[in-house]
Design a protein around this motif. Structure first.
Motif, mmCIF file in Angstrom:
data_model
loop_
_atom_site.group_PDB
_atom_site.id
_atom_site.type_symbol
_atom_site.label_atom_id
_atom_site.label_comp_id
_atom_site.label_asym_id
_atom_site.label_seq_id
_atom_site.Cartn_x
_atom_site.Cartn_y
_atom_site.Cartn_z
ATOM 1 N N ILE A 176 0.873 -1.184 0.000
ATOM 2 C CA ILE A 176 0.000 0.000 0.000
ATOM 3 C C ILE A 176 0.902 1.223 0.000
ATOM 4 N N ILE A 177 0.627 2.145 -0.906
ATOM 5 C CA ILE A 177 1.499 3.323 -1.034
ATOM 6 C C ILE A 177 0.695 4.575 -0.694
ATOM 7 N N PRO A 178 0.981 5.198 0.454
ATOM 8 C CA PRO A 178 0.249 6.417 0.811
ATOM 9 C C PRO A 178 0.563 7.540 -0.177
ATOM 10 N N ASN A 179 -0.482 8.119 -0.731
ATOM 11 C CA ASN A 179 -0.314 9.199 -1.711
ATOM 12 C C ASN A 179 -1.011 10.456 -1.193
ATOM 13 N N PHE A 180 -0.728 11.579 -1.813
ATOM 14 C CA PHE A 180 -1.302 12.879 -1.422
ATOM 15 C C PHE A 180 -0.982 13.151 0.050
ATOM 16 N N TYR A 181 0.231 12.848 0.457
ATOM 17 C CA TYR A 181 0.593 12.956 1.875
ATOM 18 C C TYR A 181 0.903 14.401 2.270
ATOM 19 N N ARG A 182 0.279 14.817 3.353
ATOM 20 C CA ARG A 182 0.619 16.082 4.007
ATOM 21 C C ARG A 182 0.939 15.709 5.436
ATOM 22 N N SER A 183 2.027 16.264 5.937
ATOM 23 C CA SER A 183 2.456 15.846 7.263
ATOM 24 C C SER A 183 1.575 16.471 8.343
ATOM 25 N N ILE A 184 0.345 16.026 8.409
ATOM 26 C CA ILE A 184 -0.530 16.559 9.451
ATOM 27 C C ILE A 184 -0.995 15.397 10.326
ATOM 28 N N ARG A 185 -1.385 15.747 11.555
ATOM 29 C CA ARG A 185 -1.645 14.694 12.548
ATOM 30 C C ARG A 185 -2.684 13.682 12.076
ATOM 31 N N ARG A 186 -3.763 14.192 11.441
ATOM 32 C CA ARG A 186 -4.849 13.295 11.025
ATOM 33 C C ARG A 186 -4.327 12.251 10.033
ATOM 34 N N GLN A 187 -3.469 12.699 9.114
ATOM 35 C CA GLN A 187 -2.956 11.760 8.112
ATOM 36 C C GLN A 187 -2.015 10.743 8.753
ATOM 37 N N ASN A 188 -1.232 11.200 9.728
ATOM 38 C CA ASN A 188 -0.340 10.259 10.406
ATOM 39 C C ASN A 188 -1.142 9.214 11.183
ATOM 40 N N THR A 189 -2.327 9.606 11.662
ATOM 41 C CA THR A 189 -3.201 8.644 12.351
ATOM 42 C C THR A 189 -3.676 7.579 11.360
ATOM 43 N N PHE A 190 -3.998 8.000 10.131
ATOM 44 C CA PHE A 190 -4.430 7.033 9.116
ATOM 45 C C PHE A 190 -3.281 6.083 8.751
ATOM 46 N N ILE A 191 -2.065 6.621 8.685
ATOM 47 C CA ILE A 191 -0.911 5.760 8.380
ATOM 48 C C ILE A 191 -0.739 4.720 9.493
ATOM 49 N N ALA A 192 -0.884 5.174 10.733
ATOM 50 C CA ALA A 192 -0.753 4.236 11.858
ATOM 51 C C ALA A 192 -1.839 3.154 11.755
ATOM 52 N N ALA A 193 -3.063 3.568 11.383
ATOM 53 C CA ALA A 193 -4.164 2.589 11.258
ATOM 54 C C ALA A 193 -3.860 1.593 10.142
ATOM 55 N N LEU A 194 -3.315 2.092 9.040
ATOM 56 C CA LEU A 194 -2.977 1.197 7.919
ATOM 57 C C LEU A 194 -1.910 0.191 8.344
ATOM 58 N N ASN A 195 -0.918 0.685 9.093
ATOM 59 C CA ASN A 195 0.160 -0.210 9.538
ATOM 60 C C ASN A 195 -0.372 -1.293 10.477
ATOM 61 N N THR A 196 -1.413 -0.971 11.244
ATOM 62 C CA THR A 196 -2.014 -1.977 12.123
ATOM 63 C C THR A 196 -2.816 -2.989 11.302
ATOM 64 N N MET A 197 -3.546 -2.474 10.307
ATOM 65 C CA MET A 197 -4.385 -3.370 9.492
ATOM 66 C C MET A 197 -3.560 -4.227 8.536
ATOM 67 N N PHE A 198 -2.481 -3.643 7.997
ATOM 68 C CA PHE A 198 -1.666 -4.344 6.983
ATOM 69 C C PHE A 198 -0.192 -4.315 7.396
ATOM 70 N N PRO A 199 0.166 -4.993 8.488
ATOM 71 C CA PRO A 199 1.548 -4.870 8.980
ATOM 72 C C PRO A 199 2.571 -5.294 7.924
ATOM 73 N N GLY A 200 3.609 -4.463 7.751
ATOM 74 C CA GLY A 200 4.688 -4.783 6.805
ATOM 75 C C GLY A 200 4.325 -4.536 5.350
ATOM 76 N N ARG A 201 3.092 -4.053 5.111
ATOM 77 C CA ARG A 201 2.678 -3.894 3.716
ATOM 78 C C ARG A 201 2.448 -2.428 3.321
ATOM 79 N N VAL A 202 2.706 -1.502 4.242
ATOM 80 C CA VAL A 202 2.549 -0.080 3.906
ATOM 81 C C VAL A 202 3.944 0.486 3.682
#
Ligand code: ATP
Ligand code: MG
Length: 279
Positions: A176-202
């Motif tokens: 999974i490749i995060p796109n349209f990334y802006r370094s804001i807290r809400r987006q970092n929360t989504f990245i953390a959620a993705l890493n929990t759902m798809f460990p090692g695949r983000v």
């Protein structure tokens, strides 16, 4: 040879930009790449500055199993980069043209493309229907660029479920490749959620929001030759290093060398054009 399908249920998340940029970057590092436009919008063909050609992907799907490999070989065209070839699409490409979900896979296998290409990258339309299923059956890996928004993140879990159901043999998201990334807290929360759902695949590399992607398409330019020092190009180089385990400095050197060659060739062309005019 590795075959990669670029997919996401959602539209406008950067699938085509990802496919085109990765294909260009890999070819500039000396890899032989075939890009396949499996979307009736034919945006990948446009991004690579190639108009609709005949035969194209539609003709491959419409051909009989015995004729499809010949049509596939006949539909491969050159792009502006020597190591990057393309099979174009056209607006008539509809799901109804797919009668066998393994037709594309069989055609690719029958052509012996592994003798020539290191990578085949298949760009797909949004959704998950027969065209996407054909690409999934034909590929080894599924890469999913995504926006960092609630519905997009929720959609990925659903997408993996549908993938498994529709394509039991190969239905698993590889990266999974995060796109349209802006370094804001809400987006970092989504990245953390993705890493929990798809460990090692983000991927660790996130593609930032950068207007350069629209600019190069509008101007018919190649990201790495005309905007190498943009943030967007730098992130794609990092991504190529991460996804394909290529040495990052090596990728930079090789692309920078090709860029210099390109600038020299353009200057030479301009010089000879002027000289011919003057004579
Ligand atoms: N990181 C980015 N920053 C800014 N703009 C981007 C970025 N990635 C893609 N874009 C732009 O967003 C738009 C949609 O991108 P793209 O066409 O690649 O999405 P897609 O998922 O292929 O869309 P579709 O589902 O319609 O095929 C394009 O105008 C593209 O230039
Ligand atoms: Mg697209």
């Amino acid at each position: 040879m590795k075959i990669i399908s670029v997919l996401n249920h959602k539209g406008g998340v950067g699938k085509t930009t990802f496919t085109g940029s990765i294909a260009q970057a890999l070819s500039l590092t000396g890899k032989k790449v075939l890009a396949i436009d499996n979307d009736s919008q034919h945006n990948l063909s446009s991004l690579l500055n190639v108009g609709v050609k005949h035969p194209n992907i539609l003709d491959i799907y419409a051909a009989s199993p015995s004729e499809a490999p010949k049509l596939l070989l006949g539909s491969i065209v050159k792009t502006g980069l020597p190591g990057l070839h393309l099979i174009t699409s056209c607006s008539g490409l509809l799901d109804s043209v797919v009668s066998d979900l393994f037709h594309l896979k069989n055609a690719i296998e029958a052509c012996g493309l592994e003798r020539y290409y290191d990578f085949i990258l298949i760009d797909n339309a949004p959704g998950m229907d027969k065209l996407q299923s054909s690409a999934i059956n034909a590929c080894h890996e599924i890469y999913v660029p995504t926006e960092l928004k609630q519905f997009a993140v929720d959609g990925l879990a659903e997408m993996e479920r549908v993938l498994k159901e529709r394509c039991p043999q190969g239905g698993r998201i590889t990266k999974i490749i995060p796109n349209f990334y802006r370094s804001i807290r809400r987006q970092n929360t989504f990245i953390a959620a993705l890493n929990t759902m798809f460990p090692g695949r983000v991927t660790e590399t996130r593609i930032p929001v950068d207007s350069v992607f629209d600019e190069v398409v509008t101007e018919g330019k190649i990201l790495f030759l005309h905007r190498l020092y943009s943030n967007g190009a730098a992130c794609y180089i990092k991504l190529v290093h991460e996804l394909f385990m290529l040495d990052e400095d090596g990728v930079w050197d090789s692309i920078a060398d090709k860029r210099i060659e390109h600038i020299r060739a353009q200057a030479r062309d301009r010089y000879y054009k002027k000289r011919r005019k003057a004579e």
